[in-house]
Design a protein around this motif. Structure first.
Motif, PDB file in Angstrom:
ATOM      1  N   ALA A 129       0.809  -1.217   0.000  1.00 14.95           N
ATOM      2  CA  ALA A 129       0.000   0.000   0.000  1.00 14.95           C
ATOM      3  C   ALA A 129       0.843   1.268   0.000  1.00 14.95           C
ATOM      4  CB  ALA A 129      -0.928   0.003   1.218  1.00 14.95           C
ATOM      5  N   ALA A 130       2.166   1.128   0.086  1.00 13.41           N
ATOM      6  CA  ALA A 130       3.031   2.312   0.131  1.00 13.41           C
ATOM      7  C   ALA A 130       3.027   3.056  -1.197  1.00 13.41           C
ATOM      8  CB  ALA A 130       4.452   1.917   0.514  1.00 13.41           C
ATOM      9  N   VAL A 131       3.073   2.320  -2.290  1.00 11.70           N
ATOM     10  CA  VAL A 131       3.006   2.905  -3.638  1.00 11.70           C
ATOM     11  C   VAL A 131       2.123   1.997  -4.480  1.00 11.70           C
ATOM     12  CG1 VAL A 131       4.253   3.602  -5.710  1.00 11.70           C
ATOM     13  CG2 VAL A 131       5.333   3.875  -3.473  1.00 11.70           C
ATOM     14  N   GLU A 132       1.026   2.543  -5.002  1.00 13.13           N
ATOM     15  CA  GLU A 132       0.117   1.748  -5.823  1.00 13.13           C
ATOM     16  C   GLU A 132       0.122   2.162  -7.288  1.00 13.13           C
ATOM     17  OE1 GLU A 132      -3.640   0.391  -3.641  1.00 13.13           O
ATOM     18  OE2 GLU A 132      -3.240   2.340  -2.716  1.00 13.13           O
ATOM     19  N   GLN A 133       0.592   3.377  -7.547  1.00 10.82           N
ATOM     20  CA  GLN A 133       0.612   3.860  -8.926  1.00 10.82           C
ATOM     21  C   GLN A 133       1.656   4.953  -9.093  1.00 10.82           C
ATOM     22  OE1 GLN A 133      -3.221   5.616  -9.779  1.00 10.82           O
ATOM     23  NE2 GLN A 133      -2.875   7.336  -8.409  1.00 10.82           N
ATOM     24  N   ILE A 134       2.102   5.105 -10.325  1.00 13.47           N
ATOM     25  CA  ILE A 134       2.994   6.206 -10.705  1.00 13.47           C
ATOM     26  C   ILE A 134       2.373   6.876 -11.916  1.00 13.47           C
ATOM     27  CG2 ILE A 134       5.278   6.880 -11.545  1.00 13.47           C
ATOM     28  CD1 ILE A 134       5.349   5.942  -8.679  1.00 13.47           C
ATOM     29  N   GLU A 135       1.864   8.079 -11.707  1.00 16.85           N
ATOM     30  CA  GLU A 135       1.196   8.839 -12.770  1.00 16.85           C
ATOM     31  C   GLU A 135       0.121   8.007 -13.459  1.00 16.85           C
ATOM     32  OE1 GLU A 135       1.685  12.074 -13.087  1.00 16.85           O
ATOM     33  OE2 GLU A 135       3.128  11.892 -11.450  1.00 16.85           O
ATOM     34  N   GLY A 136      -0.668   7.310 -12.640  1.00 15.86           N
ATOM     35  CA  GLY A 136      -1.783   6.542 -13.168  1.00 15.86           C
ATOM     36  C   GLY A 136      -1.456   5.133 -13.612  1.00 15.86           C
ATOM     37  N   LEU A 137      -0.171   4.776 -13.640  1.00 11.06           N
ATOM     38  CA  LEU A 137       0.235   3.428 -14.046  1.00 11.06           C
ATOM     39  C   LEU A 137       0.294   2.522 -12.826  1.00 11.06           C
ATOM     40  CD1 LEU A 137       3.149   4.313 -16.496  1.00 11.06           C
ATOM     41  CD2 LEU A 137       0.826   3.634 -17.097  1.00 11.06           C
ATOM     42  N   PRO A 138      -0.401   1.375 -12.834  1.00  3.78           N
ATOM     43  CA  PRO A 138      -0.365   0.467 -11.680  1.00  3.78           C
ATOM     44  C   PRO A 138       1.020  -0.116 -11.482  1.00  3.78           C
ATOM     45  CG  PRO A 138      -1.417  -0.593 -13.569  1.00  3.78           C
ATOM     46  CD  PRO A 138      -1.226   0.848 -13.946  1.00  3.78           C
ATOM     47  N   ILE A 139       1.416  -0.230 -10.218  1.00  2.00           N
ATOM     48  CA  ILE A 139       2.742  -0.722  -9.866  1.00  2.00           C
ATOM     49  C   ILE A 139       2.604  -1.807  -8.796  1.00  2.00           C
ATOM     50  CG2 ILE A 139       4.913  -0.147  -8.716  1.00  2.00           C
ATOM     51  CD1 ILE A 139       4.933   0.883 -11.494  1.00  2.00           C
ATOM     52  N   GLY A 140       3.293  -2.939  -8.994  1.00  2.00           N
ATOM     53  CA  GLY A 140       3.357  -3.981  -7.977  1.00  2.00           C
ATOM     54  C   GLY A 140       4.710  -3.912  -7.291  1.00  2.00           C
ATOM     55  N   LEU A 141       4.733  -4.137  -5.987  1.00  2.00           N
ATOM     56  CA  LEU A 141       5.973  -3.989  -5.228  1.00  2.00           C
ATOM     57  C   LEU A 141       6.570  -5.312  -4.775  1.00  2.00           C
ATOM     58  CD1 LEU A 141       4.945  -0.948  -2.983  1.00  2.00           C
ATOM     59  CD2 LEU A 141       6.316  -0.907  -5.076  1.00  2.00           C
ATOM     60  N   THR A 142       5.741  -6.249  -4.330  1.00  2.00           N
ATOM     61  CA  THR A 142       6.261  -7.506  -3.792  1.00  2.00           C
ATOM     62  C   THR A 142       6.047  -8.681  -4.739  1.00  2.00           C
ATOM     63  OG1 THR A 142       4.197  -8.088  -2.647  1.00  2.00           O
ATOM     64  CG2 THR A 142       5.768  -6.693  -1.460  1.00  2.00           C
ATOM     65  N   TYR A 143       5.547  -8.405  -5.920  1.00  3.24           N
ATOM     66  CA  TYR A 143       5.339  -9.452  -6.925  1.00  3.24           C
ATOM     67  C   TYR A 143       5.575  -8.826  -8.295  1.00  3.24           C
ATOM     68  CZ  TYR A 143       0.864  -6.998  -6.672  1.00  3.24           C
ATOM     69  OH  TYR A 143      -0.098  -6.012  -6.612  1.00  3.24           O
ATOM     70  N   VAL A 144       6.169  -9.562  -9.182  1.00  2.00           N
ATOM     71  CA  VAL A 144       6.551  -8.972 -10.469  1.00  2.00           C
ATOM     72  C   VAL A 144       5.918  -9.665 -11.670  1.00  2.00           C
ATOM     73  CG1 VAL A 144       8.735  -8.018  -9.650  1.00  2.00           C
ATOM     74  CG2 VAL A 144       8.661 -10.367 -10.495  1.00  2.00           C
ATOM     75  N   THR A 145       5.063 -10.651 -11.438  1.00  3.33           N
ATOM     76  CA  THR A 145       4.395 -11.303 -12.560  1.00  3.33           C
ATOM     77  C   THR A 145       3.578 -10.293 -13.350  1.00  3.33           C
ATOM     78  OG1 THR A 145       4.263 -13.385 -11.337  1.00  3.33           O
ATOM     79  CG2 THR A 145       2.815 -13.151 -13.238  1.00  3.33           C
ATOM     80  N   GLY A 146       2.820  -9.459 -12.627  1.00  5.86           N
ATOM     81  CA  GLY A 146       2.017  -8.444 -13.300  1.00  5.86           C
ATOM     82  C   GLY A 146       2.877  -7.443 -14.041  1.00  5.86           C
ATOM     83  N   ALA A 147       3.998  -7.047 -13.424  1.00  2.59           N
ATOM     84  CA  ALA A 147       4.892  -6.079 -14.058  1.00  2.59           C
ATOM     85  C   ALA A 147       5.471  -6.646 -15.351  1.00  2.59           C
ATOM     86  CB  ALA A 147       6.016  -5.689 -13.110  1.00  2.59           C
TER      87      ALA A 147
END
Length: 224
Positions: A129-147
């Motif tokens: 929950a610390a960072v969920e998006q960067i300029e509207g782009l979804p970001i995953g922090l502890t998992y990278v499959t989505g990235a």
């Protein structure tokens, strides 16, 4: 300087700071997962893997392990819930402060290993929950499959002629997690006794850095 140009400059600076924070948090997640895997024997941030392991444990009638892994999945969900609640009442630095405290607790409670396992999982859930998006782009922090999936799809669209390169930022969390996992595995292999404190130290440093981020920027890293 025109208003439009100033806004573009601020957006670029805000994105750079956000991506640096994402890289640092992903590094922390990778380090914690590698140390947790080697010390406890299970993943602490890779819940897809733990879901499969729980299913295998059930198939093999290893009920005790299955219960531990399923409890870990619940802890991860509750960690995410806690993180969102904290983020709604404070800046991302508040979420990171909670994570730092949880990592300290996990280092102070080495036995039984199941307690450390659940504390680490709860921490990794919270940190999302610390960072969920960067300029509207979804970001995953502890998992990278989505990235990696978003990176691959962006590459496909680029080949088809779409020149939007925002998908390139998805490589940041993967790079951070890879670097963190390498560092964590090396620490656990060469200094197992001290390795449990490494995630706490990194989390404390990231928290301190996050406090310096202007509130008007940091709140834009959260889902609205």
């Amino acid at each position: 300087m025109s208003v439009a140009r100033r806004r573009r400059l601020i957006r670029r600076q805000r994105s750079s700071v956000g991506l640096a924070l994402v890289a640092a948090i992903s590094f922390l997640a990778g380090m914690t997962d590698a140390i947790g895997l080697m010390a406890v024997g299970e993943f602490v941030s890779f819940m897809s893997g733990n879901t499969t392991r729980a299913a295998v444990a059930l198939a093999e009638s290893d009920v005790e392990r299955a219960i531990l892994l399923l409890t870990g999945l619940v802890a991860f969900v509750l960690g995410n819930t806690c993180g969102v609640v904290v983020a709604a009442r404070s800046r991302p630095s508040g979420v990171l402060l909670c994570v730092t405290a949880l990592l300290a607790a996990s280092a102070l409670v080495p036995e039984p290993r199941e307690v450390r396992f659940l504390l680490l999982i709860f921490a990794m859930g919270t940190i999302n929950a610390a960072v969920e998006q960067i300029e509207g782009l979804p970001i995953g922090l502890t998992y990278v499959t989505g990235a990696l999936s978003r990176f691959g799809r962006g590459l496909g669209r680029f080949i088809l002629g779409v020149r939007d390169r925002k998908w390139l930022v998805q490589i940041v969390p993967w790079t951070g997690m890879l670097a963190g996992a390498i560092a964590g595995a090396s620490l656990q292999r060469n200094a197992a006794g001290a390795a449990v404190w490494a995630p706490f130290i990194v989390a404390a440093l990231v928290t301190a850095a996050s406090i310096l981020i202007p509130r008007r920027w940091s709140v834009r890293f959260l889902q609205r």
